[in-house]
Every structure is written in C-alpha cells, then in structure tokens.
Design an enzyme around this catalytic site. Structure first.
Site, PDB file in Angstrom:
ATOM      1  N   ILE A  73       0.886  -1.165   0.000  1.00  0.00           N
ATOM      2  CA  ILE A  73       0.000   0.000   0.000  1.00  0.00           C
ATOM      3  C   ILE A  73       0.924   1.215   0.000  1.00  0.00           C
ATOM      4  CG2 ILE A  73      -0.285  -0.165   2.526  1.00  0.00           C
ATOM      5  CD1 ILE A  73      -3.099   1.130   2.064  1.00  0.00           C
ATOM      6  N   ALA A  74       0.628   2.167  -0.846  1.00  0.00           N
ATOM      7  CA  ALA A  74       1.468   3.367  -0.904  1.00  0.00           C
ATOM      8  C   ALA A  74       0.656   4.539  -1.426  1.00  0.00           C
ATOM      9  CB  ALA A  74       2.682   3.132  -1.804  1.00  0.00           C
ATOM     10  N   GLU A 107       3.128  -7.762   6.427  1.00  0.00           N
ATOM     11  CA  GLU A 107       4.416  -7.533   7.076  1.00  0.00           C
ATOM     12  C   GLU A 107       4.810  -6.085   6.865  1.00  0.00           C
ATOM     13  OE1 GLU A 107       5.160 -10.257   4.565  1.00  0.00           O
ATOM     14  OE2 GLU A 107       4.768 -11.897   5.962  1.00  0.00           O
ATOM     15  N   ASN A 112       8.897   1.395  10.375  1.00  0.00           N
ATOM     16  CA  ASN A 112       7.881   2.143   9.616  1.00  0.00           C
ATOM     17  C   ASN A 112       6.710   2.505  10.543  1.00  0.00           C
ATOM     18  OD1 ASN A 112       6.221   3.287   7.722  1.00  0.00           O
ATOM     19  ND2 ASN A 112       6.449   1.640   6.208  1.00  0.00           N
ATOM     20  N   TYR A 119      -2.051   0.813  10.345  1.00  0.00           N
ATOM     21  CA  TYR A 119      -2.621  -0.529  10.510  1.00  0.00           C
ATOM     22  C   TYR A 119      -3.278  -0.669  11.887  1.00  0.00           C
ATOM     23  CZ  TYR A 119       0.420  -1.374   6.497  1.00  0.00           C
ATOM     24  OH  TYR A 119       1.037  -1.296   5.279  1.00  0.00           O
TER      25      TYR A 119
HETATM   26  C1  LIG Z   1       1.835   4.431   5.153  1.00  0.00           C
HETATM   27  C2  LIG Z   1       1.061   5.313   4.150  1.00  0.00           C
HETATM   28  C3  LIG Z   1       0.400   4.417   3.116  1.00  0.00           C
HETATM   29  C4  LIG Z   1      -0.012   6.106   4.925  1.00  0.00           C
HETATM   30  O1  LIG Z   1      -0.812   6.815   3.975  1.00  0.00           O
HETATM   31  P1  LIG Z   1      -1.425   8.264   4.300  1.00  0.00           P
HETATM   32  O2  LIG Z   1      -2.410   8.586   3.261  1.00  0.00           O
HETATM   33  O3  LIG Z   1      -0.303   9.230   4.476  1.00  0.00           O
HETATM   34  O4  LIG Z   1      -2.107   7.999   5.717  1.00  0.00           O
HETATM   35  P2  LIG Z   1      -3.418   8.718   6.289  1.00  0.00           P
HETATM   36  O5  LIG Z   1      -3.325  10.183   6.078  1.00  0.00           O
HETATM   37  O6  LIG Z   1      -4.619   8.026   5.769  1.00  0.00           O
HETATM   38  O7  LIG Z   1      -3.256   8.412   7.831  1.00  0.00           O
HETATM   39  C5  LIG Z   1      -3.646   7.145   8.342  1.00  0.00           C
HETATM   40  C6  LIG Z   1      -3.026   6.933   9.715  1.00  0.00           C
HETATM   41  O8  LIG Z   1      -1.620   6.789   9.565  1.00  0.00           O
HETATM   42  C7  LIG Z   1      -0.974   7.412  10.681  1.00  0.00           C
HETATM   43  N1  LIG Z   1      -0.171   8.509  10.172  1.00  0.00           N
HETATM   44  C8  LIG Z   1      -0.283   9.132   8.964  1.00  0.00           C
HETATM   45  N2  LIG Z   1       0.713  10.043   8.835  1.00  0.00           N
HETATM   46  C9  LIG Z   1       1.430   9.975   9.979  1.00  0.00           C
HETATM   47  C10 LIG Z   1       2.613  10.628  10.442  1.00  0.00           C
HETATM   48  N3  LIG Z   1       3.236  11.554   9.699  1.00  0.00           N
HETATM   49  N4  LIG Z   1       3.100  10.288  11.678  1.00  0.00           N
HETATM   50  C11 LIG Z   1       2.496   9.340  12.424  1.00  0.00           C
HETATM   51  N5  LIG Z   1       1.364   8.663  12.031  1.00  0.00           N
HETATM   52  C12 LIG Z   1       0.865   8.987  10.825  1.00  0.00           C
HETATM   53  C13 LIG Z   1      -2.057   7.891  11.604  1.00  0.00           C
HETATM   54  O9  LIG Z   1      -2.355   6.856  12.518  1.00  0.00           O
HETATM   55  C14 LIG Z   1      -3.210   8.093  10.662  1.00  0.00           C
HETATM   56  O10 LIG Z   1      -4.460   7.938  11.281  1.00  0.00           O
HETATM   57  P3  LIG Z   1      -5.188   9.209  11.966  1.00  0.00           P
HETATM   58  O11 LIG Z   1      -5.095  10.347  10.996  1.00  0.00           O
HETATM   59  O12 LIG Z   1      -6.576   8.728  12.175  1.00  0.00           O
HETATM   60  O13 LIG Z   1      -4.425   9.444  13.211  1.00  0.00           O
HETATM   61  C15 LIG Z   1       2.009   6.349   3.462  1.00  0.00           C
HETATM   62  O14 LIG Z   1       2.730   7.029   4.463  1.00  0.00           O
HETATM   63  C16 LIG Z   1       3.001   5.740   2.487  1.00  0.00           C
HETATM   64  O15 LIG Z   1       2.715   5.601   1.299  1.00  0.00           O
HETATM   65  N6  LIG Z   1       4.195   5.409   2.978  1.00  0.00           N
HETATM   66  C17 LIG Z   1       5.256   4.807   2.112  1.00  0.00           C
HETATM   67  C18 LIG Z   1       4.911   3.406   1.713  1.00  0.00           C
HETATM   68  C19 LIG Z   1       4.757   2.501   2.907  1.00  0.00           C
HETATM   69  O16 LIG Z   1       5.523   2.548   3.861  1.00  0.00           O
HETATM   70  N7  LIG Z   1       3.755   1.605   2.834  1.00  0.00           N
HETATM   71  C20 LIG Z   1       3.506   0.611   3.851  1.00  0.00           C
HETATM   72  C21 LIG Z   1       4.349  -0.555   3.616  1.00  0.00           C
HETATM   73  S1  LIG Z   1       4.063  -1.884   4.753  1.00  0.00           S
END
Ligand SMILES: CC(C)(COP(=O)(O)OP(=O)(O)OC[C@H]1O[C@@H](n2cnc3c(N)ncnc32)[C@H](O)[C@@H]1OP(=O)(O)O)[C@@H](O)C(=O)NCCC(=O)NCCS
Length: 150
Positions: A73-74, A107, A112, A119
């Site tokens: 997921i990204a 996983e 991260n 999650y």
């Molecule tokens: C992980 C990822 C998919 C999250 O997507 P996102 O659209 O930024 O996340 P959201 O804005 O929907 O936030 C979802 C939750 O993530 C957490 N979160 C998001 N940004 C955060 C930050 N900067 N610091 C801490 N927690 C954070 C929070 O728990 C948040 O929930 P909340 O807003 O209800 O508190 C994104 O950061 C990403 O693409 N990362 C790189 C790829 C990756 O690591 N994928 C997972 C591989 S296992």
C-alpha cells in the site's frame, strides 16, 4: 481531495504506480511485477485512488481461501497525511469482507512507524516478527493480523 474513490487498478495506471512505488520503497517492485499481478495472478486484487485521472495511491492483496495477504500500500508523497491511505485500506478490508475474508495479514518494517500506526488505527494487532526479513538492511518485519469477528 474529498472522499477518495477506490477503483480496481488497470494497466493505464502503471506509469503512475511505478513512480509512486519508486518514491515509496527501498526495494521497489519492478513494473513487470505489477503486470503479473494484474494479468496472471488470479488471487490478486489491486486498487487505485485517482486524482484528476492520475493514480495517487494504490494497494493490493492476495485472497487465499478466507485470508487476505496485503502485499503493498502506498500513497504519493504529495498526497500523504490526508486520510487517503486509511480510506484505501478500509476500502480493501470492506472488499475482502464482502468476498468472505475472515482475516487480513501483512508484514511491515519495524521502523515504519507511520504504516504501523495506520494498521493499528484499523484494528491490526502485532502477532510476531520475522527476523532479518528485509534483504537490504536485515531489518525485522513486524507481522500484523486483523481478525474479523463473526
Ligand atoms: C503508510 C502510508 C500508506 C499512509 O498513507 P497516508 O495517506 O499518508 O495515511 P493517512 O493520512 O490516511 O493516515 C492514516 C493513519 O496513519 C498514521 N499517520 C499518517 N501520517 C502519519 C505521520 N506523519 N506520523 C504518524 N502517524 C501517521 C495515523 O495513525 C493516521 O491515522 P489518523 O489520521 O486517524 O491518526 C504512506 O505514508 C506511504 O505511502 N508510505 C510509504 C509506503 C509505505 O511505507 N507503505 C507501507 C508498507 S508496509
């Protein structure tokens, strides 16, 4: 972007997916891996969130009997922190439940914290680690599970 819309990934998304994959992961999947997932792997289900016709986020999973293994997921870095990842994962879980999935697993790198927070937010619990799982840094993987109550 209000209310992200989640739709099945298609071949036309792959230029954007490749860009996001390369910006997001230390060991990105090659484009051909996504082609195989879309064209050959009958267990695979991949989803995209688009903004103005361009993919800005994606996620995938394999449906194996009543378990779903989330493969990736990204979200594009410019679109992070806006609730898109949460909406996408929730959409994937809802899709899985509609297909009879009872549990979801994945996983994630121990370091991260953002992904682990996402999650956990959606109910995944830590269930163990795989020691040295990631070949680049030998970092451990955290194994997480979400069980859907009957
Ligand atoms: C992980 C990822 C998919 C999250 O997507 P996102 O659209 O930024 O996340 P959201 O804005 O929907 O936030 C979802 C939750 O993530 C957490 N979160 C998001 N940004 C955060 C930050 N900067 N610091 C801490 N927690 C954070 C929070 O728990 C948040 O929930 P909340 O807003 O209800 O508190 C994104 O950061 C990403 O693409 N990362 C790189 C790829 C990756 O690591 N994928 C997972 C591989 S296992």
């Amino acid at each position: 972007m209000n209310n992200p819309v989640i739709s099945p990934m298609c071949m036309e998304d792959l230029d954007d997916i490749e860009t996001i994959e390369n910006l997001s992961f230390q060991i990105p999947w090659p484009r051909q891996a996504f082609v195989r997932e879309l064209c050959e792997n009958t267990l695979a289900r991949y989803f995209t969130v688009r903004d103005n016709g361009r993919a800005v986020a994606y996620g995938g999973m394999w449906l194996i009997l009543d378990e779903a293994h989330i493969t990736n997921i990204a979200v594009h870095p410019r679109y992070r922190g806006k609730g898109i990842g949460k909406a996408l994962l929730k959409g994937m879980i809802d899709y899985g439940i509609s297909k009879g999935i009872k549990s979801f697993t994945l996983e994630v790198r121990e370091s991260n914290h953002v992904a682990i927070a996402l999650y956990s937010r959606l109910g995944f619990k830590r269930a163990g680690t795989r020691k040295g799982y990631y070949s680049d840094t030998r970092e451990d993987a955290v194994i997480m599970w979400l069980r859907i109550p009957d």
